[in-house]
Motif scaffolding. Structure first.
Motif, PDB file in Angstrom:
ATOM      1  N   GLY A   1      -8.316  -5.493  -1.354  1.00 49.29           N
ATOM      2  CA  GLY A   1      -8.478  -5.286   0.084  1.00 49.29           C
ATOM      3  C   GLY A   1      -7.592  -4.179   0.635  1.00 49.29           C
ATOM      4  O   GLY A   1      -8.017  -3.387   1.485  1.00 49.29           O
ATOM      5  N   LEU A   2      -6.355  -4.116   0.162  1.00 49.27           N
ATOM      6  CA  LEU A   2      -5.455  -3.060   0.609  1.00 49.27           C
ATOM      7  C   LEU A   2      -6.035  -1.685   0.312  1.00 49.27           C
ATOM      8  O   LEU A   2      -6.004  -0.782   1.159  1.00 49.27           O
ATOM      9  CB  LEU A   2      -4.088  -3.212  -0.067  1.00 49.27           C
ATOM     10  CG  LEU A   2      -3.166  -4.304   0.478  1.00 49.27           C
ATOM     11  CD1 LEU A   2      -2.005  -4.549  -0.471  1.00 49.27           C
ATOM     12  CD2 LEU A   2      -2.646  -3.926   1.868  1.00 49.27           C
ATOM     13  N   ASP A   3      -6.562  -1.515  -0.896  1.00 55.38           N
ATOM     14  CA  ASP A   3      -7.114  -0.209  -1.273  1.00 55.38           C
ATOM     15  C   ASP A   3      -8.408   0.098  -0.537  1.00 55.38           C
ATOM     16  O   ASP A   3      -8.725   1.262  -0.289  1.00 55.38           O
ATOM     17  CB  ASP A   3      -7.335  -0.148  -2.783  1.00 55.38           C
ATOM     18  CG  ASP A   3      -6.035   0.086  -3.531  1.00 55.38           C
ATOM     19  OD1 ASP A   3      -5.364   1.081  -3.230  1.00 55.38           O
ATOM     20  OD2 ASP A   3      -5.682  -0.733  -4.387  1.00 55.38           O
ATOM     21  N   MET A   4      -9.186  -0.938  -0.190  1.00 59.10           N
ATOM     22  CA  MET A   4     -10.389  -0.710   0.602  1.00 59.10           C
ATOM     23  C   MET A   4     -10.045  -0.294   2.027  1.00 59.10           C
ATOM     24  O   MET A   4     -10.638   0.615   2.595  1.00 59.10           O
ATOM     25  CB  MET A   4     -11.240  -1.981   0.640  1.00 59.10           C
ATOM     26  CG  MET A   4     -12.070  -2.247  -0.591  1.00 59.10           C
ATOM     27  SD  MET A   4     -13.137  -3.686  -0.383  1.00 59.10           S
ATOM     28  CE  MET A   4     -14.250  -3.116   0.910  1.00 59.10           C
ATOM     29  N   GLY A   5      -9.066  -1.009   2.614  1.00 64.51           N
ATOM     30  CA  GLY A   5      -8.778  -0.812   4.033  1.00 64.51           C
ATOM     31  C   GLY A   5      -7.905   0.374   4.359  1.00 64.51           C
ATOM     32  O   GLY A   5      -8.026   0.972   5.428  1.00 64.51           O
ATOM     33  N   VAL A   6      -7.023   0.737   3.443  1.00 69.21           N
ATOM     34  CA  VAL A   6      -6.010   1.739   3.769  1.00 69.21           C
ATOM     35  C   VAL A   6      -6.613   3.109   4.070  1.00 69.21           C
ATOM     36  O   VAL A   6      -6.090   3.875   4.885  1.00 69.21           O
ATOM     37  CB  VAL A   6      -4.966   1.832   2.629  1.00 69.21           C
ATOM     38  CG1 VAL A   6      -5.552   2.524   1.400  1.00 69.21           C
ATOM     39  CG2 VAL A   6      -3.713   2.528   3.100  1.00 69.21           C
ATOM     40  N   ILE A   7      -7.727   3.435   3.438  1.00 61.21           N
ATOM     41  CA  ILE A   7      -8.299   4.773   3.604  1.00 61.21           C
ATOM     42  C   ILE A   7      -8.846   4.986   5.011  1.00 61.21           C
ATOM     43  O   ILE A   7      -8.905   6.126   5.497  1.00 61.21           O
ATOM     44  CB  ILE A   7      -9.402   5.026   2.543  1.00 61.21           C
ATOM     45  CG1 ILE A   7      -9.717   6.525   2.438  1.00 61.21           C
ATOM     46  CG2 ILE A   7     -10.653   4.214   2.833  1.00 61.21           C
ATOM     47  CD1 ILE A   7      -8.568   7.362   1.964  1.00 61.21           C
ATOM     48  N   ALA A   8      -9.224   3.897   5.705  1.00 67.69           N
ATOM     49  CA  ALA A   8      -9.778   4.045   7.050  1.00 67.69           C
ATOM     50  C   ALA A   8      -8.785   4.722   7.989  1.00 67.69           C
ATOM     51  O   ALA A   8      -9.144   5.626   8.750  1.00 67.69           O
ATOM     52  CB  ALA A   8     -10.184   2.669   7.602  1.00 67.69           C
ATOM     53  N   GLY A   9      -7.525   4.283   7.948  1.00 61.88           N
ATOM     54  CA  GLY A   9      -6.524   4.874   8.826  1.00 61.88           C
ATOM     55  C   GLY A   9      -5.971   6.189   8.313  1.00 61.88           C
ATOM     56  O   GLY A   9      -5.594   7.066   9.098  1.00 61.88           O
ATOM     57  N   ALA A  10      -5.922   6.334   6.986  1.00 64.75           N
ATOM     58  CA  ALA A  10      -5.331   7.543   6.413  1.00 64.75           C
ATOM     59  C   ALA A  10      -6.279   8.729   6.438  1.00 64.75           C
ATOM     60  O   ALA A  10      -5.835   9.890   6.516  1.00 64.75           O
ATOM     61  CB  ALA A  10      -4.885   7.258   4.973  1.00 64.75           C
ATOM     62  N   LEU A  11      -7.577   8.476   6.384  1.00 67.13           N
ATOM     63  CA  LEU A  11      -8.558   9.556   6.224  1.00 67.13           C
ATOM     64  C   LEU A  11      -8.490  10.631   7.298  1.00 67.13           C
ATOM     65  O   LEU A  11      -8.527  11.825   6.969  1.00 67.13           O
ATOM     66  CB  LEU A  11      -9.967   8.963   6.139  1.00 67.13           C
ATOM     67  CG  LEU A  11     -11.087   9.940   5.762  1.00 67.13           C
ATOM     68  CD1 LEU A  11     -10.827  10.551   4.389  1.00 67.13           C
ATOM     69  CD2 LEU A  11     -12.450   9.236   5.776  1.00 67.13           C
ATOM     70  N   PRO A  12      -8.381  10.297   8.596  1.00 71.55           N
ATOM     71  CA  PRO A  12      -8.314  11.368   9.603  1.00 71.55           C
ATOM     72  C   PRO A  12      -7.127  12.304   9.398  1.00 71.55           C
ATOM     73  O   PRO A  12      -7.248  13.526   9.599  1.00 71.55           O
ATOM     74  CB  PRO A  12      -8.187  10.587  10.924  1.00 71.55           C
ATOM     75  CG  PRO A  12      -8.793   9.249  10.642  1.00 71.55           C
ATOM     76  CD  PRO A  12      -8.431   8.965   9.225  1.00 71.55           C
ATOM     77  N   PHE A  13      -5.987  11.751   8.974  1.00 77.78           N
ATOM     78  CA  PHE A  13      -4.804  12.587   8.756  1.00 77.78           C
ATOM     79  C   PHE A  13      -4.943  13.411   7.475  1.00 77.78           C
ATOM     80  O   PHE A  13      -4.521  14.573   7.421  1.00 77.78           O
ATOM     81  CB  PHE A  13      -3.554  11.696   8.680  1.00 77.78           C
ATOM     82  CG  PHE A  13      -3.300  10.904   9.924  1.00 77.78           C
ATOM     83  CD1 PHE A  13      -2.828  11.512  11.073  1.00 77.78           C
ATOM     84  CD2 PHE A  13      -3.564   9.540   9.960  1.00 77.78           C
ATOM     85  CE1 PHE A  13      -2.600  10.784  12.236  1.00 77.78           C
ATOM     86  CE2 PHE A  13      -3.347   8.794  11.107  1.00 77.78           C
ATOM     87  CZ  PHE A  13      -2.869   9.414  12.247  1.00 77.78           C
ATOM     88  N   ILE A  14      -5.532  12.820   6.439  1.00 76.23           N
ATOM     89  CA  ILE A  14      -5.784  13.557   5.190  1.00 76.23           C
ATOM     90  C   ILE A  14      -6.749  14.709   5.450  1.00 76.23           C
ATOM     91  O   ILE A  14      -6.541  15.833   4.973  1.00 76.23           O
ATOM     92  CB  ILE A  14      -6.354  12.608   4.115  1.00 76.23           C
ATOM     93  CG1 ILE A  14      -5.320  11.559   3.724  1.00 76.23           C
ATOM     94  CG2 ILE A  14      -6.796  13.396   2.882  1.00 76.23           C
ATOM     95  CD1 ILE A  14      -5.864  10.455   2.837  1.00 76.23           C
ATOM     96  N   ALA A  15      -7.809  14.426   6.220  1.00 82.60           N
ATOM     97  CA  ALA A  15      -8.798  15.457   6.528  1.00 82.60           C
ATOM     98  C   ALA A  15      -8.169  16.621   7.268  1.00 82.60           C
ATOM     99  O   ALA A  15      -8.484  17.798   7.009  1.00 82.60           O
ATOM    100  CB  ALA A  15      -9.936  14.855   7.352  1.00 82.60           C
ATOM    101  N   LYS A  16      -7.257  16.306   8.163  1.00 84.52           N
ATOM    102  CA  LYS A  16      -6.588  17.358   8.944  1.00 84.52           C
ATOM    103  C   LYS A  16      -5.645  18.173   8.072  1.00 84.52           C
ATOM    104  O   LYS A  16      -5.628  19.411   8.142  1.00 84.52           O
ATOM    105  CB  LYS A  16      -5.819  16.728  10.109  1.00 84.52           C
ATOM    106  CG  LYS A  16      -5.158  17.743  11.024  1.00 84.52           C
ATOM    107  CD  LYS A  16      -4.465  17.051  12.202  1.00 84.52           C
ATOM    108  CE  LYS A  16      -3.810  18.068  13.118  1.00 84.52           C
ATOM    109  NZ  LYS A  16      -3.123  17.396  14.268  1.00 84.52           N
ATOM    110  N   GLU A  17      -4.865  17.492   7.216  1.00 85.63           N
ATOM    111  CA  GLU A  17      -3.872  18.207   6.400  1.00 85.63           C
ATOM    112  C   GLU A  17      -4.530  19.086   5.346  1.00 85.63           C
ATOM    113  O   GLU A  17      -4.082  20.214   5.098  1.00 85.63           O
ATOM    114  CB  GLU A  17      -2.922  17.216   5.722  1.00 85.63           C
ATOM    115  CG  GLU A  17      -1.892  17.889   4.816  1.00 85.63           C
ATOM    116  CD  GLU A  17      -0.675  17.037   4.576  1.00 85.63           C
ATOM    117  OE1 GLU A  17       0.024  17.293   3.576  1.00 85.63           O
ATOM    118  OE2 GLU A  17      -0.396  16.120   5.368  1.00 85.63           O
TER     119      GLU A  17
END
Length: 471
Positions: free
Chosen positions: A25-41
């Motif tokens: 679950g941690l690996d499924m859920g964590v990308i939702a919040g991290a993705l916008p910042f990863i996309a920007k960087e």
């Protein structure tokens, strides 16, 4: 001792095994919040964002494919230990990634870990738990997945103020280490031990986990009878039409679970809240937390009811609720959301959808897939169904943003609504009720040629035994 009471040691063992679901679950859920910042960087397009999300599912499909032979040869316990090690390696790799390529490789390694966990943990739980609580214990695994998703959303929200996406991804290392230590204390599955002719050791495990020596001995006798047929999944799949039916049903069930639309909510929750009119990162992140909390709480409904109401009635109720909610959301997005009242109405409908999934298809698909496979082909059958879950998961993760961009939000949600209606029909036609039925009884009905929807009866007498099934 009361035969209806469950040994505390059994509950503890099942809980430790279900910790694998927390990492899942941690690996499924964590990308939702991290993705916008990863996309920007890293300057990622929608297609590249889908790739970062879906590469983990590709790894999970491969991990699930390898888990069958590995679980059969090494055992359930060692397979879970390997999964924990891969969780640690992948999490650290994601945290230190300096470009999209390193991040993708690390996400792939995490996918391998998730694939191993998603195959081995439900299989282990189905073999450790007594039949009267088997559904609840496998549902516990799903509960841990939802808790992991919620924990990831909370962590993402706390770290989003500073855009600390590396910590969002790296913090998973710590529960992965806890999982490794916890699994070290687990006994091996008595069924696997019996398959390896270690009957004395299997008996000792059962005496530890059951209420009385008599209960343990009775179950050991059942297991001894069932393991006389050795694991020969591919051979059985080629030559036995009844086993092919159960394998295809397991694959179908996993596709049904993924195509409800729940996966996109978990991976792209901030995007969905943006579509619903919540424009700030703060609003979107707290929306994901509320969604994750709802997912956790609603899973308790499944744990409470799965061994009382049964699998099939809950599935039909859940798919019906999800179909209606997706239809309403599609209509709201089509009409336009222009004020706070409509925004919050959309959130309420979304949360009802999550309740429908968490009380039905979320946990119960895993329960059924672990129950319907005959012992001689169980590792092969569960491998196929688990791999199908991740292939379907990858398809959903890799197409959602593209669907939004091409056919629009309303049509995308209506499409998922139609898929849920199809799932209702498939449940009625093919899904068996397995409540309070032993795995041996289910296998016997399957191999006698009973229709799939009837293999959960105590003894199916509608057709003569198929002698070819035992060959």
């Amino acid at each position: 001792m009361n035969p209806t009471k469950t040994n505390r040691q059994t509950i503890l063992v099942c809980f430790l095994a279900a910790l694998a679901g927390l990492l899942f679950g941690l690996d499924m859920g964590v990308i939702a919040g991290a993705l916008p910042f990863i996309a920007k960087e890293f300057g990622l397009s929608s297609h590249h964002q889908e790739m970062v999300v879906s590469i983990m599912m590709f790894g999970a499909a491969l991990g699930a494919l390898c888990s069958g032979p590995m679980s059969s040869s090494l055992g359930r316990k060692k397979s879970l230990l390997l999964g924990a090690v891969l969780f640690v390696i992948g999490s650290i790799g994601c945290a230190v990634a300096h470009n999209m390529e390193v991040l993708s490789i690390s996400r792939f390694i995490l996918g391998l870990a998730v694939g191993v966990a998603s195959f081995t943990a439900p299989l282990y739980l189905s073999e450790i738990a007594p039949e009267r609580i088997r559904g609840s214990m496998i549902s516990l695994y799903q509960l841990m997945i939802t808790i992991g998703i919620l924990a990831a959303f909370l962590s993402d929200t706390a770290l989003s103020e500073g855009g600390h996406w590396r910590w969002m991804l790296g913090v998973i290392t710590f529960p992965a280490i806890i999982l490794f230590v916890g699994v070290l204390t687990l006994p091996e599955s008595p069924r696997w031990l019996a398959m390896k002719d270690k009957h004395e050791l299997a008996g000792k495990v059962l005496k530890l986990l059951r209420n009385s020596n008599k209960e343990a001995q009775d179950e050991l006798n059942q297991i001894r009878e069932s393991v006389k047929m050795k694991q020969r999944g591919w051979q059985l799949f080629r030559h036995n039409s009844h086993f092919r039916r159960s394998t295809y049903l397991g694959v179908l069930l996993q596709f049904m679970q993924q195509f409800t639309g729940m996966t996109v909510i978990m991976y792209y929750a901030p995007k969905i809240f943006e579509i619903a009119g919540f424009s700030t990162t703060h609003e979107q992140m707290w929306g994901t937390v509320i969604a994750g909390l709802t997912n956790v709480l609603a899973t308790f409904i499944a744990i409470a009811l799965v061994d009382r109401w049964g699998r099939k009635p809950i599935l039909k109720l859940g798919f019906s609720g999800m179909a209606i909610c997706m239809g309403i959301l599609g209509y709201m997005f089509h009409s336009g959301i222009s004020n706070p009242t409509e925004q919050y109405a959309a959130v309420i409908v979304l949360l009802i959808f999550i309740v429908g999934f968490a009380m039905s298809a979320g946990p119960l698909i895993w329960v059924l897939c672990s129950e319907i496979q005959p012992l001689a082909g169980r590792d092969f059958g569960v491998t196929c169904s688990t791999m199908a879950n991740w292939i379907a998961n990858m398809i959903i993760g890799a197409t959602f943003l593209t669907l939004i961009d091409t056919i629009g939000s309303p049509n995308t949600f209506w499409l998922y609504g139609v898929m849920n209606i199809v799932c209702i029909v498939l449940t009625i036609l093919f899904v068996p009720e397995t409540k309070n039925i032993s795995l041996e009884n289910i296998e016997g009905n399957l191999m006698r040629g009973a229709p799939l929807r009837l293999i959960g009866q105590q003894i199916f007498k509608g057709i003569r035994p198929d002698t070819a099934a035992a060959k």
